[in-house]
Design an enzyme around this catalytic site. Structure first.
Site, short mmCIF file in Angstrom:
data_model
loop_
_atom_site.label_atom_id
_atom_site.label_comp_id
_atom_site.label_asym_id
_atom_site.label_seq_id
_atom_site.Cartn_x
_atom_site.Cartn_y
_atom_site.Cartn_z
CG HIS A 1 92.11 -9.45 2.96
ND1 HIS A 1 91.47 -8.45 3.66
CD2 HIS A 1 93.37 -8.99 2.71
CE1 HIS A 1 92.30 -7.43 3.82
NE2 HIS A 1 93.46 -7.73 3.26
N GLY B 1 94.43 -9.19 13.21
CA GLY B 1 94.63 -8.34 12.04
C GLY B 1 96.10 -7.95 11.98
CG ASP C 1 102.69 -18.13 4.01
OD1 ASP C 1 103.07 -19.24 4.41
OD2 ASP C 1 101.98 -17.97 2.99
CG HIS D 1 96.43 -10.86 0.14
ND1 HIS D 1 96.66 -11.56 1.30
CD2 HIS D 1 96.30 -9.56 0.52
CE1 HIS D 1 96.67 -10.72 2.32
NE2 HIS D 1 96.46 -9.50 1.87
CD GLU E 1 111.28 -7.67 26.34
OE1 GLU E 1 111.34 -8.10 25.16
OE2 GLU E 1 112.28 -7.60 27.07
CG HIS F 1 114.34 -0.38 36.25
ND1 HIS F 1 113.61 -1.26 37.01
CD2 HIS F 1 115.64 -0.57 36.58
CE1 HIS F 1 114.43 -1.96 37.78
NE2 HIS F 1 115.66 -1.56 37.55
CG HIS G 1 118.54 -0.06 30.02
ND1 HIS G 1 119.27 -0.17 28.86
CD2 HIS G 1 118.47 -1.32 30.54
CE1 HIS G 1 119.65 -1.43 28.70
NE2 HIS G 1 119.17 -2.15 29.70
C1 LIG Z 1 101.87 -6.60 11.56
C2 LIG Z 1 101.26 -6.54 10.20
N1 LIG Z 1 101.99 -6.13 9.17
C3 LIG Z 1 101.44 -6.01 7.94
C4 LIG Z 1 100.14 -6.32 7.73
C5 LIG Z 1 99.51 -6.15 6.36
N2 LIG Z 1 99.26 -7.47 5.77
C6 LIG Z 1 98.06 -8.05 5.80
S1 LIG Z 1 98.10 -9.62 5.20
C7 LIG Z 1 99.75 -9.52 4.89
C8 LIG Z 1 100.54 -10.69 4.39
C9 LIG Z 1 99.78 -11.61 3.57
O1 LIG Z 1 100.44 -12.85 3.48
P1 LIG Z 1 99.96 -14.07 4.31
O2 LIG Z 1 100.08 -13.77 5.73
O3 LIG Z 1 100.69 -15.24 3.79
O4 LIG Z 1 98.43 -14.16 3.98
P2 LIG Z 1 97.77 -14.70 2.62
O5 LIG Z 1 98.07 -13.69 1.56
O6 LIG Z 1 98.39 -16.00 2.33
O7 LIG Z 1 96.33 -14.74 2.94
C10 LIG Z 1 100.24 -8.28 5.24
C11 LIG Z 1 101.64 -7.86 5.04
C12 LIG Z 1 99.39 -6.75 8.84
N3 LIG Z 1 98.11 -7.06 8.74
N4 LIG Z 1 99.98 -6.88 10.05
MG LIG Z 2 100.31 -16.75 2.57
#
Ligand SMILES: Cc1ncc(C[n+]2csc(CCOP(=O)(O)OP(=O)(O)O)c2C)c(N)n1
Ligand SMILES: [Mg+2]
Length: 667
Positions: free
Chosen positions: A34, A123, A160, A264, A413, A463, A475
């Protein structure tokens, strides 16, 4: 030594571009990874690592370093580039060239324990932010206990995606409430995620959201180095945690992909790569950092050395006993007295065996152990009166007041479990959280990461079956024990009475390199261990609790937790019918299954009929009872009723166990 004039010529942009190009070239070499995030966040990271962060690249584990968490772990090359540039000794060019390859210290996403200088595994989006809350809380708690020898900040870059994940809300809400003002989060506000512009799926005003959660939050241009530095200084002065929303361009420097989702996670390809080199004015070969730029970075990596030395000197100035205690806490060793405290309590429990719920037994254990374990932190996700985790030695943590040891996490949680992980990786504390076992699902991603990281993070899940009764199937966990046992390097303890509860707590506390959960009952259980044993019998994972009487065993009954006493009753019934049966308690299946074949076989025994009893699903039990073993447990969801009725309704009774054995004997 580089000449001062050479250093003076190195600009911020050149230093940031060194990060960018290492990221791009590593992704290109691996043809995977990335590049977009490291390129977009390089300016933030450069300001932070050259002007602010307290660290010494030569000693990345220095206890009072500032913590830096890259919550968006997909941008791992940002971290690896920083470690190399600042001079962390293990992070070589060769490792960067082996990005994402087997055996490298540059895996796809940053892994704690795998790469020196990585504070936590990230991650799965949102987890790092949750961890950082725990780190920031741990820092304040240790400061309250040990004073200024603990005095650092926690910085996070969150993407994001980190902020869209639900866990982020839990994390920022508790951080804002507790006023963790040393927590500073940079939002890599690039308005892009994988599917495209953020507008496809999001219209949250993050600054307003954080402000509503009692944070200091504002926007800056994330490529303006002066603005970044000003923002950090402002954040450091705040009495609340701070969000710095940094407007950035994903893939900054790419000729055609910058600012788009194409930046990305795709290797750039020859044209985009050449264009990036031109745009960033970087005519150098891949992985080559011109000496003046590398020197400037290395100098930044040494910037904190005097502070580290001063800290070491201050440590020597502490009273000897305080220093020894502080160092013990950092090593994660239990106090020398711990074993004796356990033994003494165990003796008391054997002298006066009482019928109590194991959640209540756990409270009794904590009352005693917490007194002699100042590092133990307990808490609950708003189920304190049910989880029984509050004890006298763990007073409450309050906003801006961190001398306590009990955290009211609120109904959060997932945020709790992630923060517990963060406290564990911070060091100096043994953190635990608590909820109902069925809600372990709400924090499973954090539980999984605690296992992957190999950290001592403990959760008390009460529980633990239909035995909770009237609250009903929503539950009542049925698949949860099996689901948690499926996580590698993760211990599920399900004690049967007071003594086993103590032994299981002891094992959880002594296990430094793996997380544990304690599955505890709501309902009262008769004692099954009535004689004192200095040895921790639960340490075998499974052990013979009651031998067969009247000849070799025809039946072996294996049970955990609340079903152990039921198994003992079944043994009595069988004995009355002339069938010799033995009972094996299985407080921790994972430990048992790790034993070698001979040790396992000894406990499993030679009885031709094996029965497993657990008020959960069968999955996993075949490893003990075999495919042709009998299982008395749940095959579907529970129901709402008094628990004794439920045990009868679902035929989890001593009679049912005995009948099944008799049928098999006759069959
Ligand atoms: C819980 C989770 N869901 C999905 C992903 C797969 N995934 C990796 S990066 C990403 C989103 C990328 O957008 P952003 O967080 O804005 O990163 P950017 O592209 O700006 O680097 C996703 C959905 C992940 N790593 N973790
Ligand atoms: Mg982003």
């Amino acid at each position: 030594m580089a000449a001062p004039e050479t250093e003076a010529k190195v600009t911020h942009d050149e230093m940031a571009n060194a990060i960018r190009m290492l990221a791009v070239d590593a992704v290109d070499k691996a043809q995977s990874g990335h590049p977009g995030l490291p390129m977009g966040a390089a300016d933030i990271a450069t300001v932070l690592f050259t002007k602010v962060l307290k660290y010494d690249a030569a000693e990345p584990g220095w206890p009072d370093r500032d913590r830096f968490v890259l919550s968006c772990g997909h941008g791992s090359m940002l971290l690896y580039a920083l470690l190399y540039l600042t001079g962390e000794p293990h992070m070589t060019v060769a490792e960067l060239e082996r990005f994402r390859q087997l055996g490298s210290i540059t895996p796809g996403h940053p892994e704690y324990h795998h790469t020196p200088g990585i504070e936590t595994t990230t991650g799965p989006l949102g987890q790092g932010l949750g961890n950082a809350v725990g780190m920031a809380l741990a820092e304040r708690m240790l400061n309250a206990q040990f004073g200024e020898i603990v005095d650092h900040h926690t910085y996070v870059i969150a993407s994001d995606g980190d902020l869209m994940e639900g866990i982020s809300q839990e994390a920022i809400a508790i951080a804002g409430h507790l006023r963790l003002s040393r927590l500073i989060v940079f939002h890599d506000d690039n308005h892009v995620s994988i599917d495209g512009p953020l507008s496809l799926a999001d219209s949250v005003d993050q600054v307003k959201r954080f402000q509503a959660c009692n944070w200091n939050a504002f926007r800056i241009d994330g490529h303006d180095q002066a603005a970044i530095l000003r923002a950090i200084r402002k954040a450091q002065r705040s009495d609340k945690p701070t969000l710095i929303a940094c407007k950035t361009t994903i893939g900054f420097g790419m000729p055609t992909r910058a600012g788009t989702s194409k930046a990305h996670s795709e290797p750039l390809g020859p044209d985009e790569l050449a264009g990036t080199r031109r745009n960033l004015n970087w005519p150098y070969e891949p992985f080559v950092i011109p000496e003046p730029i590398l020197n400037a970075w290395r100098k930044a990596g040494r910037r904190g050395r005097p502070r580290r030395k001063a800290w070491l000197a201050a440590l020597q100035q502490l009273p000897a006993a305080t220093r020894a205690e502080f160092e013990r806490r950092l090593r994660g060793d239990l106090p020398a007295s711990f074993g004796d405290v356990v033994t003494e309590l165990k003796r008391k429990l054997a002298d006066d065996p009482a019928a109590v719920a194991t959640r209540k037994a756990s409270q009794g254990v904590l009352e005693v152990l917490a007194k002699s374990l100042p590092e133990l932190v307990t808490g609950s996700a708003d189920l304190t009166p049910s989880n029984n985790t509050k004890v006298a030695a763990t007073p409450e943590i309050k906003p801006s007041s961190y001398a306590g040891r009990y955290v009211h996490w609120g109904i959060r949680e997932h945020g709790m479990a992630a923060a517990v992980n963060g406290m564990a990786v911070h060091g100096g504390l043994i953190p635990s959280g608590a909820s109902f076992l069925t809600f372990s699902d709400y924090c499973r991603p954090a539980l999984r990461l605690s296992a992957l990281m190999g950290i001592r993070a403990i959760e008390v899940f009460t529980h633990d079956s239909i035995g909770l009764g009237e609250d009903g199937p929503t539950h009542q966990p049925v698949e949860h024990l099996a689901a948690l046992r499926a996580i590698p390097n993760f211990f599920v303890f399900r004690p049967a009475d007071q003594t086993e509860t103590l032994e299981c707590w002891q094992l959880a506390l002594e296990t430094k390199n793996a997380p544990s959960i304690l599955a505890l009952t709501r309902q009262s259980l008769p004692p099954v261990r009535r004689t004192f044993s200095a040895e921790n019998l639960c340490a075998a994972g499974a052990y013979e609790l009651a031998p067969a009487d009247g000849g070799p065993a025809k039946v072996s009954i294996f049970a955990s937790g609340s079903e152990v006493s039921l198994a003992l009753e079944a043994r009595q019934i069988l004995s009355g019918r002339g069938i010799a049966a033995r009972v094996v308690s299985v407080p921790c299946m994972e430990i048992f299954l790790q034993k070698n074949g001979a040790a396992r076989q000894k406990v499993i025994g030679e009885a031709p009929i094996r029965i497993g009893v657990e008020a959960g699903v069968r999955q996993g039990w075949d490893a003990i009872i075999g495919e042709d073993g009998i299982f008395v447990g749940m095959t579907g969801f529970g129901a709402s009723a008094p628990y004794k009725d439920l045990y009868k309704h679902f035929k989890i009774t001593p009679e049912a166990v005995a009948d099944a054995a008799v049928r098999r004997c006759e069959g």
